[in-house]
Design a protein around this motif. Structure first.
Motif, PDB file in Angstrom:
ATOM      1  N   GLY A   1      -0.394   4.494   0.405  1.00  0.00           N
ATOM      2  CA  GLY A   1      -1.087   5.641   0.982  1.00  0.00           C
ATOM      3  C   GLY A   1      -0.297   6.224   2.129  1.00  0.00           C
ATOM      4  O   GLY A   1       0.908   5.981   2.264  1.00  0.00           O
TER       5      GLY A   1
ATOM      6  N   ALA B   1     -11.844   2.989   2.437  1.00  0.00           N
ATOM      7  CA  ALA B   1     -11.380   3.704   1.247  1.00  0.00           C
ATOM      8  C   ALA B   1     -10.038   3.149   0.781  1.00  0.00           C
ATOM      9  O   ALA B   1      -9.795   3.001  -0.430  1.00  0.00           O
ATOM     10  N   ALA B   2      -9.170   2.822   1.734  1.00  0.00           N
ATOM     11  CA  ALA B   2      -7.871   2.241   1.385  1.00  0.00           C
ATOM     12  C   ALA B   2      -8.048   0.861   0.747  1.00  0.00           C
ATOM     13  O   ALA B   2      -7.349   0.513  -0.213  1.00  0.00           O
TER      14      ALA B   2
ATOM     15  N   ARG C   1     -10.616  -0.163  -0.975  1.00  0.00           N
ATOM     16  CA  ARG C   1     -11.108   0.049  -2.349  1.00  0.00           C
ATOM     17  C   ARG C   1      -9.981   0.518  -3.247  1.00  0.00           C
ATOM     18  O   ARG C   1      -9.914   0.130  -4.419  1.00  0.00           O
ATOM     19  N   ARG C   2      -9.090   1.337  -2.702  1.00  0.00           N
ATOM     20  CA  ARG C   2      -7.945   1.823  -3.484  1.00  0.00           C
ATOM     21  C   ARG C   2      -7.033   0.668  -3.895  1.00  0.00           C
ATOM     22  O   ARG C   2      -6.400   0.697  -4.947  1.00  0.00           O
ATOM     23  N   MET C   3      -7.015  -0.384  -3.058  1.00  0.00           N
ATOM     24  CA  MET C   3      -6.209  -1.567  -3.378  1.00  0.00           C
ATOM     25  C   MET C   3      -6.947  -2.514  -4.318  1.00  0.00           C
ATOM     26  O   MET C   3      -6.420  -3.562  -4.677  1.00  0.00           O
TER      27      MET C   3
ATOM     28  N   PHE D   1       0.836  -1.201   0.000  1.00  0.00           N
ATOM     29  CA  PHE D   1       0.000   0.000   0.000  1.00  0.00           C
ATOM     30  C   PHE D   1       0.871   1.250   0.000  1.00  0.00           C
ATOM     31  O   PHE D   1       1.848   1.349   0.741  1.00  0.00           O
TER      32      PHE D   1
ATOM     33  N   LYS E   1      -1.632   3.127   6.535  1.00  0.00           N
ATOM     34  CA  LYS E   1      -0.999   1.826   6.307  1.00  0.00           C
ATOM     35  C   LYS E   1      -0.826   1.077   7.633  1.00  0.00           C
ATOM     36  O   LYS E   1      -1.057  -0.142   7.691  1.00  0.00           O
TER      37      LYS E   1
END
Length: 404
Positions: A225, A314-315, A317-319, A223, A230
């Protein structure tokens, strides 16, 4: 002669109060200042009394005569009109004091301090938006089941089925509080059992196949972010606490030397102890260098507040993960519960205690934060080690010695 509206309008004030009589004891008192006040003179128990009927033109001649006639009927029945009015005003004041909203806010003030802040804010917002506008001023003892159902149907009609059920539950709690404090006879919400549409609750999306979990852990490792998010992502599967408890964690609750985290469970307001595996301690020590001087372990954009409740999802989904069908921040709990039992063969009661679920014991204790503590310390370390091996792609062989 009986008064007319023309006579009243044309009447002028003098240096002294002027009385214009209409008959039957009714007269208009014209004050030197110009005010025109209706009064009724009557006798009760041999005493002359005076009853104020309002001001002209707010109270018209016709209305004043109606008030006079109503008072004369009371006198004919042996009732003092003045005493009757005082009794009615007292009844209205008592009714207002025992209104649904007054009692609901009293109930809320008494019990809200024992709830999580997120829960209490939802309860009062639900009442203020969906209940008080229609039931707030009603005397609580007079509210009927059909009347309450009308309010709940209004919530259902906008598609908020879960909100309707929760509003019914809250109203039931308020009615029962009113019964307990002597302001109502019964709880009408009990008559509405089965009257609302049922709500089907879906389980939080979770990954429970070790191969899928391994891919997720590698995605978290990669990740890109913020460092704070993280760290939260790394600790979420390792500690499997409720998402809100993780993101609002405070440094004062941690003892990294003892490898312990103590806090109040948001749902039950009971103390909970999380034994920290060595991997979690290492992450927290590194994070402490960045946020240790602040109150929150995971501060948000506003450094005085914890990070957003949507940050972890949100993280994810970003992954590339679908938080509705694959994994959510809350899904790490189901992941741990399933794999700890099915793959690592830990006893269910040990897992449930670590999840801070209520597990009655032989003594009837709902939850004991120190119960199975040694077993939980072992379990949390083995779980972190297991996750490390999954992420590294090692072949996993369950160890069953701890089940004895």
């Amino acid at each position: 002669m009986a008064l007319t509206d023309t006579t009243i309008r044309n009447a002028k004030p003098g240096d002294k109060p002027l009385k214009l009589f209409d008959g039957g004891g009714l007269f208009l008192l014209i004050a030197p200042t110009g005010g025109k006040l209706w009064r009724l003179k009557y006798r009760f128990d041999g005493k002359e009394k005076l009853l104020a009927l309002g001001a002209y033109p707010d109270v018209s001649l016709k209305k004043a005569r109606e008030h006079r006639d109503e008072a004369r009927k009371l006198l004919a029945d042996g009732v003092d009109p003045g005493a009757n009015r005082k009794a009615q005003k007292a009844a209205k004041r008592a009714s207002a004091a025992d209104s649904f909203e007054v009692i609901a806010r009293e109930w809320f003030a008494r019990f809200a301090p024992t709830w999580a802040e997120t829960h209490s804010s939802k309860v009062i917002q639900r009442l203020e938006k969906d209940v008080f506008p229609w039931l707030g001023s009603r005397p609580i003892a007079e509210i009927t089941a059909p009347e309450l159902l009308t309010i709940l149907r209004r919530i259902e009609d906008r598609g908020a089925l879960d909100t309707a059920l929760r509003a019914k539950q809250n109203c039931g709690q308020i009615f029962r509080y009113a019964v307990a404090t002597g302001r109502a006879e019964r709880d009408p919400s009990g008559d509405l059992r089965g009257a609302l549409a049922p709500v089907t609750h879906q389980n939080f999306a979770a990954l429970t196949d070790p191969k899928d979990v391994a891919e997720l852990l590698r995605a978290i490792e990669a990740f890109r972010g913020t460092f704070i998010v993280k760290c939260a992502l790394q600790l979420a599967p390792m500690l499997f606490v409720r998402p809100g408890e993780l993101r609002t964690a405070e440094w004062t609750a941690f003892d990294l030397d003892k490898a312990e985290w103590r806090y109040l469970v948001t749902k039950t307001r009971t103390e909970h102890l999380v034994p920290l595996p060595s991997q979690a301690v290492a992450i927290l020590r590194e994070l402490h260098a960045l946020t240790g001087q602040r109150h929150n372990v995971f501060p948000g954009r506003d450094q005085r507040k914890p990070m957003s409740g949507a940050a972890v999802n949100a993280a994810l989904r970003r992954m590339g993960y679908d938080t509705k069908t694959e994994i959510t921040g809350h899904g790490f709990r189901a992941m741990a519960r399933t794999i700890l039992h099915e793959e690592l063969h830990f006893k269910p009661e040990v897992i449930e205690h670590q999840l801070a679920h209520k597990v009655p014991d032989a003594l009837g204790t709902a939850y004991n934060r120190t119960r199975f503590l040694n077993e939980r310390r072992i379990m949390m370390q083995q779980w972190a080690d297991y996750l490390d091996r999954l992420r590294a792609g090692a072949q996993i062989v369950p160890i069953g010695l701890h089940t004895n």
